[in-house]
Enzyme design. Structure first.
Site, PDB file in Angstrom:
ATOM      1  N   LYS A 436       0.848  -1.190   0.000  1.00  0.00           N
ATOM      2  CA  LYS A 436       0.000   0.000   0.000  1.00  0.00           C
ATOM      3  C   LYS A 436       0.880   1.235   0.000  1.00  0.00           C
ATOM      4  O   LYS A 436       1.556   1.517   0.992  1.00  0.00           O
ATOM      5  CB  LYS A 436      -0.896  -0.007   1.233  1.00  0.00           C
ATOM      6  CG  LYS A 436      -1.962   1.040   1.170  1.00  0.00           C
ATOM      7  CD  LYS A 436      -2.945   0.925   2.307  1.00  0.00           C
ATOM      8  CE  LYS A 436      -4.155   1.779   1.955  1.00  0.00           C
ATOM      9  NZ  LYS A 436      -4.982   2.095   3.062  1.00  0.00           N
ATOM     10  N   TRP A 441      -2.438   0.656  -4.523  1.00  0.00           N
ATOM     11  CA  TRP A 441      -1.882  -0.684  -4.329  1.00  0.00           C
ATOM     12  C   TRP A 441      -0.849  -1.020  -5.393  1.00  0.00           C
ATOM     13  O   TRP A 441      -1.046  -0.760  -6.574  1.00  0.00           O
ATOM     14  CB  TRP A 441      -2.992  -1.734  -4.396  1.00  0.00           C
ATOM     15  CG  TRP A 441      -3.993  -1.603  -3.290  1.00  0.00           C
ATOM     16  CD1 TRP A 441      -5.253  -1.075  -3.392  1.00  0.00           C
ATOM     17  CD2 TRP A 441      -3.838  -1.983  -1.930  1.00  0.00           C
ATOM     18  NE1 TRP A 441      -5.886  -1.103  -2.164  1.00  0.00           N
ATOM     19  CE2 TRP A 441      -5.036  -1.662  -1.254  1.00  0.00           C
ATOM     20  CE3 TRP A 441      -2.788  -2.555  -1.199  1.00  0.00           C
ATOM     21  CZ2 TRP A 441      -5.225  -1.900   0.103  1.00  0.00           C
ATOM     22  CZ3 TRP A 441      -2.986  -2.799   0.154  1.00  0.00           C
ATOM     23  CH2 TRP A 441      -4.187  -2.470   0.795  1.00  0.00           C
TER      24      TRP A 441
END
Ligand code: ADP
Length: 538
Positions: A436, A441
């Site tokens: 993250k 992501w």
């Protein structure tokens, strides 16, 4: 109106009878430390019936758990059938687990007996007093040479078999438990998955089919994936059911020994996790072999590895996806006909996918919280969820603390994936391995693939390391090929044209080996803890 067909139970004894009646001349070869052993399926069937008699003599209860602690072998295959076909529940213990985990799962499953290879007896025996329900330990002498303690609880497999009477196998309830396997527990306690006869038979049928492993009487199958790792991916049932002969590597799991077995025994199909094939490649390259497919899954299959096999062994790797919870095979990456004329690069990209669900399994990608379906455009990602007759409903541990099934009846996988317009699955990452960074992501799998396309790189594992500004940033842990060299800058320069700028690893660490889990996968948990303080140091 109701159908008028027979209500024939899907039970494992039907596989057993089929093999016994029709494939008696098929063979099982085991590569034991004490030497290679060979038996026909006719001999195996007779011994398996006698093993059913042994379980009676030992007083194993009607649905008692029969533990196994051993490598892939003919005897293990006897247990694979004798236990469920006599109504008992086979419980395969992973020989590489930590002692506390072994104690936990043997107690949790309430194993009454454990059948153990002599090679690994020293790993089990010291724990025996912690395994509260285990009354006997049956030693399978594979020539491992370890001392056998003088203790009344220890029995010898061959002696028991010699004294036993063969039994009839008849299980009528297809929903009865047949076997159980605990996931290796990368987080928390291992979780128990309990397979039924029905799920096992249907999974075997699916594994036999051409869109999966495509077994027939012409095959010689070698499961390298252990019989304690998610059912040896169903090969131990599917190969005999199709009349394929079996080659079992026993305790001799070294890459050189595996390559030699493939060549010497004319293996046509084999399967294992990527790290196995990484090791076997130099020993198999340029050798004469009869392989038609090398199955691979359990973690992301690097494109570079598949391509290296295509170039050096003559066949690319066949990717499959699954989990202990899905018996385990749920999808396979066989190339559809529309890619027959595609260029090599496109084909390699397609093979790097988990592929299309096997018939019997349905798959979807959804937002993990809202269950909102995500588009099948190969870009949108979501949690991969599956359903089907060989997908688990619940864990055996009521205390697992994990809800496996969604309110609308789909199994959560914990994997993040995209699907193309035909529903071919591309695994982006495990939820817990995604990095993250600044609210976005990064797929560790995609980064690893890009790094492993550098010719000097043997293996690469990417993990998120804490970062004060971005939350997490990628750290690339790289193992170089023997005799090759590369600098951090070389790796970063190689990545620049391949990945987005904000995906670029914060740093590259050269390591000697990527730590592995008990089933041979990259242990990112270990890497994360090793480099937990990394950001602070740099
Ligand atoms: P563990 O969780 O202990 O590794 P399993 O062997 O059941 O136990 O692992 C299942 C997981 O392995 C899947 O959820 C997925 O993350 C990973 N996996 C399996 N096949 C593939 C594949 N082809 N590509 C990427 N990941 C895979």
């Amino acid at each position: 109106m109701r159908g008028l067909m027979q209500d024939y139970p899907l039970t494992i004894d039907s596989i057993f009878r089929h093999v016994e009646q029709h494939y008696g001349d098929g063979t099982i070869v085991t590569n034991n430390p004490g030497g290679v052993t060979r038996a026909t399926y006719a001999e195996w069937a007779q011994r398996t019936r006698k093993l059913g008699g042994v379980l009676d003599t030992l007083g194993i209860s009607a649905d008692g758990r029969v533990g196994t602690f051993g490598w892939n072998s003919q005897r293990h295959l006897e247990l694979y059938f004798a236990a469920p076909c006599s109504g008992r529940v086979l419980h395969t213990l992973n020989v590489r687990l930590f002692p506390e985990q072994l104690t936990y799962i043997a107690n949790h499953a309430e194993d009454e007996v454990v059948f153990v290879d002599r090679t690994v007896l020293p790993l089990l025996w010291p724990l025996i007093d912690t395994m509260k329900t285990v009354k006997q330990v049956v030693v399978m002498d594979d020539g491992g040479g370890n001392e056998i303690p003088d203790d009344d609880r220890i029995l010898d497999y061959e002696t028991l078999l010699a004294d036993a009477e063969p039994v009839e196998f008849a299980v009528s309830d297809e929903l009865r438990a047949a076997s159980m396997c605990y996931t290796s527990g990368t987080t928390g306690n291992p979780k128990g998955v309990v397979y039924s006869h029905r799920s096992t038979v249907l999974h075997a049928m699916a594994a036999i089919a051409p869109n999966a492993f495509g077994f027939s009487v012409r095959d010689v199958a070698m499961p390298v994936v252990p019989m304690f790792h998610a059912n040896a991916w169903g090969i131990a049932q599917a190969a005999p059911a199709a009349g394929a002969s079996l080659v079992m590597p026993g305790a001799l799991m070294q890459p050189e020994a595996l390559a030699k077995l493939i060549v010497d025994e004319g293996v046509t199909f084999t399967a294992g996790v990527p790290t196995i094939w990484q090791g076997v490649l130099p020993h198999l390259a340029g050798q004469p072999h009869k392989l038609r497919d090398i199955g691979c899954g359990g973690s992301a299959v690097p494109k570079a590895l598949s391509e290296a096999y295509r170039e050096q062994v003559g066949i690319p790797i066949l990717q499959a996806w699954g989990m202990t919870e899905t018996s385990p095979v749920a999808s396979s990456g066989i190339l559809p006909r529309r890619f027959e004329d595609a260029d090599d690069a496109t084909k390699a990209d397609r093979r790097a996918r988990a592929g299309v669900p096997l018939f019997g399994v349905e798959a979807r990608i959804v937002d993990a919280d809202t269950l909102e379906p995500q588009a099948w455009d190969d870009t949108a990602t979501g949690e991969l969820q599956v359903r089907g007759p060989w997908c688990a409903q619940d864990y055996y541990n009521p205390d697992a603390g994990v809800e496996l099934t969604t309110p609308d009846g789909w199994m959560k996988t914990g994997d993040v994936a995209a699907m193309d317009e035909f529903g071919s699955i591309r695994i982006a990452d495990r939820t817990k391995d995604l990095i993250k960074s600044g609210g976005e992501w990064i797929s560790s799998v995609d980064l690893e693939n890009a790094i492993m396309s550098h010719p000097a790189v043997k293996e690469a594992a990417v993990v998120g390391i804490p970062h004060p500004k971005w939350d997490e940033r990628p750290l690339a842990c790289v193992v170089l090929r023997e005799g090759e060299s590369a600098t951090e800058q070389d790796i970063l320069d190689h990545l620049k044209p391949l990945v987005a700028k904000w995906w670029m690893p914060e740093a590259v660490e050269f390591i000697d080996e990527v730590p592995k889990t008990s089933v041979g996968k990259f242990s990112k948990k270990d890497l994360r803890s090793r480099f937990a303080e990394y950001a602070l140091k740099s």
